[in-house]
Design a protein around this motif. Structure first.
Motif, mmCIF file in Angstrom:
data_model
loop_
_atom_site.group_PDB
_atom_site.id
_atom_site.type_symbol
_atom_site.label_atom_id
_atom_site.label_comp_id
_atom_site.label_asym_id
_atom_site.label_seq_id
_atom_site.Cartn_x
_atom_site.Cartn_y
_atom_site.Cartn_z
ATOM 1 N N UNK A 235 0.775 -0.956 0.310
ATOM 2 C CA UNK A 235 0.465 -0.580 -0.057
ATOM 3 C C UNK A 235 1.155 1.274 -0.212
ATOM 4 N N UNK A 236 1.811 1.242 0.359
ATOM 5 C CA UNK A 236 3.219 2.336 0.739
ATOM 6 C C UNK A 236 2.662 3.293 2.139
ATOM 7 N N UNK A 237 1.555 3.192 2.595
ATOM 8 C CA UNK A 237 1.397 4.317 3.799
ATOM 9 C C UNK A 237 1.020 3.424 4.802
ATOM 10 N N UNK A 238 1.451 2.149 5.376
ATOM 11 C CA UNK A 238 1.600 0.774 6.521
ATOM 12 C C UNK A 238 2.334 0.887 6.694
ATOM 13 N N UNK A 239 3.492 1.629 7.226
ATOM 14 C CA UNK A 239 5.099 0.624 7.918
ATOM 15 C C UNK A 239 4.556 0.582 9.035
ATOM 16 N N UNK A 240 4.275 1.659 10.006
ATOM 17 C CA UNK A 240 3.976 1.365 11.105
ATOM 18 C C UNK A 240 2.980 -0.089 11.595
ATOM 19 N N UNK A 241 1.857 -0.070 10.614
ATOM 20 C CA UNK A 241 1.143 -1.203 10.869
ATOM 21 C C UNK A 241 2.035 -2.947 10.679
ATOM 22 N N UNK A 242 3.092 -2.303 9.244
ATOM 23 C CA UNK A 242 3.903 -3.524 8.609
ATOM 24 C C UNK A 242 4.750 -3.706 9.498
ATOM 25 N N UNK A 243 5.681 -3.021 10.991
ATOM 26 C CA UNK A 243 6.611 -3.335 11.671
ATOM 27 C C UNK A 243 5.628 -4.468 12.692
ATOM 28 N N UNK A 244 4.481 -3.808 12.833
ATOM 29 C CA UNK A 244 3.853 -4.888 14.200
ATOM 30 C C UNK A 244 3.650 -6.265 13.758
ATOM 31 N N UNK A 245 3.697 -6.484 12.862
ATOM 32 C CA UNK A 245 3.136 -7.813 11.672
ATOM 33 C C UNK A 245 4.256 -8.170 11.483
ATOM 34 N N UNK A 246 5.306 -8.336 11.546
ATOM 35 C CA UNK A 246 7.351 -8.254 11.636
ATOM 36 C C UNK A 246 7.896 -9.284 13.173
ATOM 37 N N UNK A 247 8.314 -10.374 13.011
ATOM 38 C CA UNK A 247 8.559 -11.077 13.343
ATOM 39 C C UNK A 247 9.833 -10.107 14.457
ATOM 40 N N UNK A 248 10.813 -11.030 15.309
ATOM 41 C CA UNK A 248 12.318 -10.525 15.562
ATOM 42 C C UNK A 248 12.603 -10.701 14.766
ATOM 43 N N UNK A 249 13.635 -9.378 14.264
ATOM 44 C CA UNK A 249 14.422 -9.548 12.860
ATOM 45 C C UNK A 249 13.913 -10.286 12.190
ATOM 46 N N UNK A 250 12.952 -9.525 11.477
ATOM 47 C CA UNK A 250 12.359 -9.334 10.306
ATOM 48 C C UNK A 250 12.484 -8.315 9.184
ATOM 49 N N UNK A 251 12.002 -8.988 8.395
ATOM 50 C CA UNK A 251 12.366 -7.336 7.097
ATOM 51 C C UNK A 251 11.037 -6.727 6.894
ATOM 52 N N UNK A 252 11.229 -5.420 6.724
ATOM 53 C CA UNK A 252 9.871 -4.955 6.752
ATOM 54 C C UNK A 252 10.811 -3.934 5.027
ATOM 55 N N UNK A 253 10.111 -4.321 3.876
ATOM 56 C CA UNK A 253 9.841 -3.983 2.328
ATOM 57 C C UNK A 253 8.916 -3.010 2.373
ATOM 58 N N UNK A 254 9.482 -1.436 2.364
ATOM 59 C CA UNK A 254 8.103 -0.718 1.617
ATOM 60 C C UNK A 254 8.342 -0.198 0.135
ATOM 61 N N UNK A 255 6.904 -0.936 -0.256
ATOM 62 C CA UNK A 255 6.688 -0.990 -1.076
ATOM 63 C C UNK A 255 5.836 -0.307 -2.508
ATOM 64 N N UNK A 256 4.947 -0.076 -1.929
ATOM 65 C CA UNK A 256 3.932 1.226 -2.452
ATOM 66 C C UNK A 256 3.637 2.633 -2.443
ATOM 67 N N UNK A 257 2.969 2.812 -3.738
ATOM 68 C CA UNK A 257 3.852 4.797 -4.103
ATOM 69 C C UNK A 257 2.513 5.159 -3.146
ATOM 70 N N UNK A 258 3.074 6.159 -2.567
ATOM 71 C CA UNK A 258 2.260 7.209 -2.248
ATOM 72 C C UNK A 258 3.121 8.339 -1.392
ATOM 73 N N UNK A 259 3.125 9.120 -2.338
ATOM 74 C CA UNK A 259 3.747 10.458 -1.609
ATOM 75 C C UNK A 259 3.220 11.354 -0.990
ATOM 76 N N UNK A 260 2.529 11.129 -0.476
ATOM 77 C CA UNK A 260 1.692 12.248 0.893
ATOM 78 C C UNK A 260 1.431 11.325 2.314
ATOM 79 N N UNK A 261 1.904 9.825 1.891
ATOM 80 C CA UNK A 261 2.062 9.599 2.937
ATOM 81 C C UNK A 261 3.744 9.402 4.021
#
Length: 344
Positions: A235-261
């Protein structure tokens, strides 16, 4: 020819536009058979991503070679082809290092954003960005090769391994393609999507899998927190939520394009949990042939739920909730030139 032009009000207009000609020796002119509507196209119309007024939009195109420049040897009229819209100059310092995706001469070369694209009857590009369509592959499957290249870029940036768990945030077309590719890589896939209609469409796409490694969830469903070895925010605007989904030592990839996020993160959390936040950028064009080959084995055509002629572009974008107050009523939409969207 007919073409969809972006105007100053961030709306599309169908106009008569000059047909491109093969003026340079390496030019290839392609008769467009169909073009997928990308999330970036939608973002332009809703004000989340910039584009140049007056440009012909669209970039996820397939078609048939119409004419070629004098130096073109790889293609001939009548060839079925897939367009790679991620251009690069090949001569700047970054390109010479092999990082074509970070070309320093991007201005004026972003297909469908500041260079005329494929929501039209014809498009012209240099021959190195035109790829042969494999024998036996239909236009619907080939239309989703470009999103697949985007997905591979982000999956590989996240270093996803077989046996790991991938959480894909967002059940739009790119999210579904990411999930298909991650499953093919041997990962367990948890796909999150808030819209009930799209949740059901996602389940239909994955109906061919019977190994239990793909599941579709609402974003707030229990059991998602801390699960993802790799989390991809399509989506490109859900970094905080994505971090919650990540396991310890997880990798979070920001993919979606949203210049307002924007996002607020706690550096100490990144440190203590050993998280990695990754931005992959555009795909390197070396990935495009790999995406074409992988497409042989993935049912990408199942993503396409609607097709519209260029004349019905308003209805096409309304199906993707681009109009205020409208819900999603499609997964992947393609625009087709010609009378009533007749396919070539």
């Amino acid at each position: 020819m007919k073409a969809l032009i972006l105007d100053e009000r961030r709306t599309l207009s169908l106009v008569d536009h000059p047909k491109p000609e093969a003026t340079a020796p390496t030019d290839v002119v392609v008769r467009v058979v169909q073009t997928g509507v990308c999330g970036t196209d939608r973002s332009v119309l809703v004000g989340k991503f910039p584009a140049e007024p007056g440009v012909v939009m669209g970039h996820e195109a397939v078609g048939v070679v119409d004419s070629t420049g004098s130096a073109v040897t790889d293609h001939k009229p009548g060839d079925r082809v897939i367009i790679n819209p991620t251009l690069y100059c090949g001569g700047c310092p970054t390109c010479l290092e092999g990082h074509w995706d970070f070309c320093q001469n991007k201005a004026g070369t972003e297909v469908g954003l500041d260079l005329d694209g494929a929501f039209a009857e014809y498009i012209r590009l240099p021959q190195r960005f035109i790829h042969p369509m494999p024998d036996g592959m239909d236009f619907d499957r080939a239309s989703v090769v470009e999103p697949l290249a985007c997905a591979l870029n982000n999956i590989e940036a996240g270093r996803l391994q077989a046996g790991e768990t991938a959480v894909v945030v967002g059940g739009g077309p790119v999210g579904v393609v990411c999930a298909l590719a991650a499953h093919h890589y041997g990962a367990r896939v948890l796909l999150t999507e808030p819209d009930p209609y799209r949740q059901e469409l996602c389940r239909q796409v994955f109906s061919h899998t019977d190994d239990g490694r793909v599941s579709v969830h609402a974003p707030d469903e229990e059991g998602l927190t801390g699960r993802g070895d790799v989390v991809i925010d399509t989506v490109g605007s859900l970094l905080e939520q994505s971090m919650e989904y990540a396991a310890t030592r997880g990798r979070v990839v920001v993919m979606g394009y949203n210049s307002n996020a924007s996002a607020t993160v706690r550096p100490l959390e990144i440190l203590q949990r050993g998280l990695q936040i990754i931005g992959a950028g555009d795909y390197n064009s070396r990935l495009f042939p790999k995406a074409i080959e992988l497409a042989r084995w993935l049912p990408l055509e199942k993503l396409i739920t609607h097709r519209f002629p260029l004349e019905e572009h308003d209805e096409a974008f309304a199906a993707l909730a681009a109009a205020p107050g409208t819900p999603y009523s499609a997964l992947k939409v393609v625009l087709v030139p010609g009378p009533a969207g007749a396919r070539g």
